[in-house]
Write a protein that holds these residues in place. Structure first.
Motif, PDB file in Angstrom:
ATOM      1  N   UNK A 159      55.459  33.837  46.242  1.00  8.48           N
ATOM      2  CA  UNK A 159      55.140  33.487  44.856  1.00  8.48           C
ATOM      3  C   UNK A 159      54.043  34.418  44.345  1.00  8.48           C
ATOM      4  N   UNK A 160      54.361  35.221  43.355  1.00 12.00           N
ATOM      5  CA  UNK A 160      53.377  36.146  42.780  1.00 12.00           C
ATOM      6  C   UNK A 160      52.664  35.491  41.611  1.00 12.00           C
ATOM      7  N   UNK A 161      51.351  35.694  41.528  1.00  9.62           N
ATOM      8  CA  UNK A 161      50.561  35.142  40.432  1.00  9.62           C
ATOM      9  C   UNK A 161      50.213  36.250  39.435  1.00  9.62           C
ATOM     10  N   UNK A 162      49.959  35.888  38.183  1.00  4.47           N
ATOM     11  CA  UNK A 162      49.511  36.887  37.205  1.00  4.47           C
ATOM     12  C   UNK A 162      48.159  37.465  37.614  1.00  4.47           C
ATOM     13  N   UNK A 163      47.843  38.630  37.082  1.00  3.48           N
ATOM     14  CA  UNK A 163      46.529  39.238  37.353  1.00  3.48           C
ATOM     15  C   UNK A 163      45.424  38.320  36.845  1.00  3.48           C
ATOM     16  N   UNK A 164      44.340  38.249  37.595  1.00  2.84           N
ATOM     17  CA  UNK A 164      43.234  37.368  37.258  1.00  2.84           C
ATOM     18  C   UNK A 164      42.321  38.020  36.217  1.00  2.84           C
ATOM     19  N   UNK A 165      41.838  37.211  35.286  1.00  3.08           N
ATOM     20  CA  UNK A 165      40.861  37.648  34.290  1.00  3.08           C
ATOM     21  C   UNK A 165      39.534  36.953  34.547  1.00  3.08           C
ATOM     22  N   UNK A 166      38.445  37.715  34.622  1.00  2.41           N
ATOM     23  CA  UNK A 166      37.115  37.147  34.858  1.00  2.41           C
ATOM     24  C   UNK A 166      36.445  36.799  33.538  1.00  2.41           C
ATOM     25  N   UNK A 167      35.842  35.608  33.489  1.00  2.72           N
ATOM     26  CA  UNK A 167      35.132  35.136  32.299  1.00  2.72           C
ATOM     27  C   UNK A 167      33.776  34.589  32.745  1.00  2.72           C
ATOM     28  N   UNK A 168      32.702  35.235  32.311  1.00  2.00           N
ATOM     29  CA  UNK A 168      31.366  34.829  32.765  1.00  2.00           C
ATOM     30  C   UNK A 168      31.023  33.403  32.349  1.00  2.00           C
ATOM     31  N   UNK A 169      31.641  32.911  31.290  1.00  2.00           N
ATOM     32  CA  UNK A 169      31.368  31.558  30.830  1.00  2.00           C
ATOM     33  C   UNK A 169      31.774  30.471  31.807  1.00  2.00           C
TER      34      UNK A 169
END
Length: 255
Positions: free
Chosen positions: A90-100
């Motif tokens: 199962x492949x996941x979408x690329x992760x996005x980092x959010x400092x909040x």
């Protein structure tokens, strides 16, 4: 605050279940509490996250978007989760980092406030000496300093206020819910503070109740929200039955 309770029967009938998106907050696995390098997953923390990944995989729950804070324990949790999914095809979408979605800097808050509070109340000193060896002492010290911080009685230079922290969580939730379309399913790897804040915002809790709620969040537990546009509701909070099933009480930790 843009969050409010909306999942009444009339709302569901009007909008339909398929129009509602899902937001899953996953707390990071156990970190190295009491060690010099706290912001790093322990071996048990990795095991907890793998158990959480298997929970979603066994139920064929996939994600359209993955977010995390920028702290090492949060990003490592997301990476271990993705690796476990990949091992099952199962492949996941690329992760996005959010400092909040980062945790508040409780170490700096406690370090700055404890000397001031001990001057006014010498009884704190006894607990201060045992905060890393005795859970009760740690909780008493931590609770008193954090309550002083959120009420604004004490200000810590160079550290965001409680109002700023809570506002940042709210803004970050607004950002990702607006970025994702209808019927989206989102995972956010975060920490107890932001997860408690998100639940407190959805339930319109007071600051103190919100903070106390965040202390209940178990490592690698799952908290689910449903949303449509800017309207969001808490579906369930701090679910960790998958950890008990995988390892009994040995996988249930809070720090």
């Amino acid at each position: 605050i843009f969050l409010d309770f909306f999942m009444s029967p009339d709302y569901v009938v009007e909008h339909g279940a398929r129009q509602v998106s899902e937001l899953y907050f996953i707390r990071h696995g156990q970190a190295n509490f009491g060690q010099d390098e706290y912001d790093r997953l322990s071996e048990r923390g990795g095991e907890q996250i793998r158990a959480t990944a298997r929970y979603f995989l066994d139920r064929s729950i996939s994600f359209d978007a993955i977010y995390s804070g920028t702290l090492a324990r949060q990003t490592a949790s997301a990476e271990i989760f993705a690796a476990e999914c990949s091992a099952r095809g199962v492949a996941l979408p690329a992760r996005t980092s959010v400092e909040g979605f980062n945790e508040h800097d409780s170490a700096s808050i406690v370090k700055a406030l404890l000397p001031r509070m001990a001057e006014r109340d010498p009884s704190i000193s006894a607990d201060m000496a045992k905060i890393f060896t005795d859970n009760s002492s740690f909780q008493r010290v931590f609770e008193r300093t954090m309550i002083a911080w959120i009420t604004g009685v004490e200000r810590v230079d160079g550290v965001e206020s409680w109002a700023e922290f809570r506002g940042s969580v709210s803004d970050s939730m607004r950002f990702i819910t607006r970025a994702c379309g209808r019927s989206a399913r989102i995972a956010v790897f975060s920490s107890g503070g932001p997860i408690g804040c998100a639940a407190g915002l959805a339930l319109d809790l007071s600051d103190e109740h919100t903070l106390r709620l965040s202390w209940q969040v178990v490592n690698a537990s799952v908290t689910r929200f449903v949303f449509s546009g800017d309207r969001i509701s808490l579906s369930y909070f701090n679910m960790y039955a998958h950890l008990e099933s995988a390892g009994g009480t040995t996988l249930v930790t809070y720090r």
